[in-house]
Write an enzyme that holds these catalytic residues in place. Structure first.
Site, mmCIF file in Angstrom:
data_model
loop_
_atom_site.group_PDB
_atom_site.id
_atom_site.type_symbol
_atom_site.label_atom_id
_atom_site.label_comp_id
_atom_site.label_asym_id
_atom_site.label_seq_id
_atom_site.Cartn_x
_atom_site.Cartn_y
_atom_site.Cartn_z
ATOM 1 N N HIS A 129 0.903 -1.285 -0.111
ATOM 2 C CA HIS A 129 -0.062 -0.178 -0.025
ATOM 3 C C HIS A 129 0.904 1.026 -0.016
ATOM 4 O O HIS A 129 1.947 1.348 0.704
ATOM 5 C CB HIS A 129 -0.856 0.056 1.441
ATOM 6 N N ASP A 206 2.919 -4.825 8.031
ATOM 7 C CA ASP A 206 1.556 -4.082 7.770
ATOM 8 C C ASP A 206 0.244 -5.078 7.803
ATOM 9 O O ASP A 206 0.103 -5.860 7.162
ATOM 10 C CB ASP A 206 1.572 -3.455 6.352
ATOM 11 N N GLN A 209 -4.904 -5.511 6.870
ATOM 12 C CA GLN A 209 -5.931 -6.437 6.326
ATOM 13 C C GLN A 209 -6.002 -7.825 7.046
ATOM 14 O O GLN A 209 -6.852 -8.532 6.537
ATOM 15 C CB GLN A 209 -5.729 -6.640 4.649
ATOM 16 N N LYS A 232 -10.856 -0.741 9.804
ATOM 17 C CA LYS A 232 -10.900 -1.904 9.148
ATOM 18 C C LYS A 232 -11.417 -3.053 9.883
ATOM 19 O O LYS A 232 -11.586 -4.022 9.518
ATOM 20 C CB LYS A 232 -9.735 -2.354 8.431
ATOM 21 N N CYS A 382 -4.717 2.441 -3.564
ATOM 22 C CA CYS A 382 -3.417 3.095 -3.208
ATOM 23 C C CYS A 382 -2.257 1.934 -3.381
ATOM 24 O O CYS A 382 -1.415 2.036 -2.463
ATOM 25 C CB CYS A 382 -3.585 3.203 -1.601
HETATM 26 C C1 LIG Z 1 -5.892 0.536 4.481
HETATM 27 C C2 LIG Z 1 -4.379 0.049 4.535
HETATM 28 C C3 LIG Z 1 -3.289 0.767 4.801
HETATM 29 C C4 LIG Z 1 -3.819 2.391 5.401
HETATM 30 O O1 LIG Z 1 -4.554 2.428 6.397
HETATM 31 P P1 LIG Z 1 -5.139 3.534 7.123
HETATM 32 O O2 LIG Z 1 -6.107 3.345 7.839
HETATM 33 O O3 LIG Z 1 -5.532 4.427 5.854
HETATM 34 O O4 LIG Z 1 -3.872 4.484 7.627
HETATM 35 C C5 LIG Z 1 -2.268 0.515 4.584
HETATM 36 N N1 LIG Z 1 -2.020 -0.694 4.152
HETATM 37 C C6 LIG Z 1 -3.002 -1.710 3.995
HETATM 38 C C7 LIG Z 1 -2.514 -2.963 3.468
HETATM 39 C C8 LIG Z 1 -4.178 -1.271 3.971
HETATM 40 O O5 LIG Z 1 -5.171 -2.125 3.831
#
Ligand SMILES: *Cc1c(COP(=O)(O)O)cnc(C)c1O
Length: 425
Positions: A129, A206, A209, A232, A382
């Site tokens: 992302h 990260d 998800q 999320k 993104c």
């Molecule tokens: C949504 C997402 C982000 C960014 O998250 P924010 O809540 O916008 O800070 C980063 N990495 C992944 C894999 C995402 O799905």
């Protein structure tokens, strides 16, 4: 403990807990398939926030009056809930931030300041992302360091051989996504962390998800940093978590300066507060933190194993249903799925063709589906470098949560067939 099995996973009673799912959009029942973008909130989360403002509103960690103590203890209870949720060893390893993006910026800035020098390398992957690309580019520009990128194969899986070759004595950190928001790929992060640790390279995962979809154990993974967003995970926006091993967080300089992060301030010298407060400058997003605690409680009541199992069923059903759509030919599918990894979460990126076999632009698909109350995401998600890798400007993406149903997937497929008809004339 949750003793339910997937068999008594009752999606209708779960849906009843999410007020927004009862709403209509353009006069049609809402079919919300944009969960990788943000998730909906259960009643218990909305009520926890409501209760905070009606009964507890006060600043935290500062007052010794009743309300401040109530708010502080609710906030710290959420920290313990997060700690248990990801099985962190210590409470002080849980830092509240605005979200995944801020957590990665914090590490890139603070860890980067003390550990990265000219010529050093930062290793990421081609499926990151933008949040896990740009902060590292900024760091590289400040420090004259070099960004290295693990390639992705045609199925949307990381090239593990290339990964092994890219790790080196110069690597200062590996930052990768656990689950791709665009492809759905579940990366073998435990194995990758072990490999990176052979080179003494710390790893940031990260987890934006992953936490909504599967059980995460940061100690089992041996992750050095694990980051995710509340929104999320059925919690409010504006709140997220940075988990870091205490040994790293202790060494890292503060990111933001201000109130709460100090232990004493004079104009000559300021000393910093202990963890986690060293990284929590200013008044925190108190109701967000309380809402996050309520969301974690809710998810644990449903049970992450039940969630994972049910969502795998939705993924299999959705994949098969989409591949059943026909366009120019009655034998070949009109849908092309981008991201066909062996290990996938409930995210399907795809292109859909019109009757002549040409791709319909995802934005047109998204707009027409919206008329029928169906919400999917269209765009680059993104992940522009990943779009380039697959040679598409954008994709349609349906992403499922545990409150989605096979009937909603059927509605999506009917909606897509309707879009194809519009493009046939
Ligand atoms: C949504 C997402 C982000 C960014 O998250 P924010 O809540 O916008 O800070 C980063 N990495 C992944 C894999 C995402 O799905």
């Amino acid at each position: 403990m949750n003793t339910a099995t997937a068999l008594d996973f009752n999606v209708e009673s779960i849906r009843a807990e999410f007020p927004i799912l009862q709403e209509k959009v353009h006069g049609k029942p809402l079919v919300y398939l944009d969960n990788a973008n943000t998730s909906q909130k259960p009643r218990s989360v909305v009520e926890a926030i409501d209760h905070y403002y009606r009964a507890m509103n006060s600043n935290v960690h500062r007052g010794n009056h009743f309300l401040s103590q109530q708010a502080t203890s609710a906030l710290e209870a959420s920290r313990r809930a997060v700690q248990a949720f990801i099985n962190a060893e210590e409470e002080r390893e849980i830092i509240f931030v605005r979200g995944t993006t801020e957590a990665i910026n914090l590490v890139a800035s603070s860890y980067g300041d003390f550990a990265v020098n000219a010529g050093d390398e930062i290793l990421i992957s081609a499926m990151e992302h933008h949040s896990n690309i740009v902060p590292w580019q900024l760091l590289c520009a400040r420090k004259n360091a070099v960004l290295k990128v693990i390639p992705v194969n045609d199925a949307g899986e990381l090239d593990m051989e290339a990964f092994a070759n890219l790790l080196s004595e110069r690597t200062r950190i590996l930052a990768i996504t656990h689950i791709s928001n665009t492809l759905g790929t579940i990366n073998p992060v435990k194995e990758m962390i072990a490999k990176a640790h052979e080179y003494n390279v710390p790893v940031l995962i990260d987890g934006a998800q992953s936490v909504p979809h599967e059980r995460v154990d940061v100690q089992d993974l041996d992750a050095d940093f694990y980051v995710f967003s509340g929104h999320k995970l059925f919690a409010p926006t504006g709140i997220g978590v940075l988990y870091g091993k205490a040994e790293w967080l202790e060494k890292m300089p503060p990111y933001h300066g201000g109130g709460a992060m100090i232990s004493s301030v004079t104009f000559e010298k300021t000393t910093y507060n202990e963890l986690p407060f060293k990284f929590e400058a200013g008044t925190p997003h108190i109701e967000g933190i309380i809402g996050l605690g309520a969301a974690i409680d809710y998810v644990q009541r449903v049970g992450l194993d039940n969630i994972a199992e049910y969502e795998q069923e939705l993924l299999a059903y959705g994949t098969q249903a989409l591949m059943g759509l026909r366009g120019a030919s009655s034998t070949t599918p009109a849908v092309r799925i981008i991201g066909t990894a062996a290990q996938k979460a409930s995210v399907i990126s795809f292109m859909v063709q019109d009757a002549r076999g040409a791709d319909i632009h995802p934005h047109d698909v998204g707009t027409l589906l919206d008329n029928d109350g169906i919400a999917i995401r269209t765009g680059h998600h993104c992940t522009q470098p990943l779009m380039k890798r697959f040679g598409v400007p954008a994709t349609c993406r349906a992403s499922f949560a545990f409150y989605n149903t096979t009937a909603e997937i059927d509605a999506l497929v009917r909606g897509l067939a309707k879009v194809q008809k519009i493009f046939a004339v």
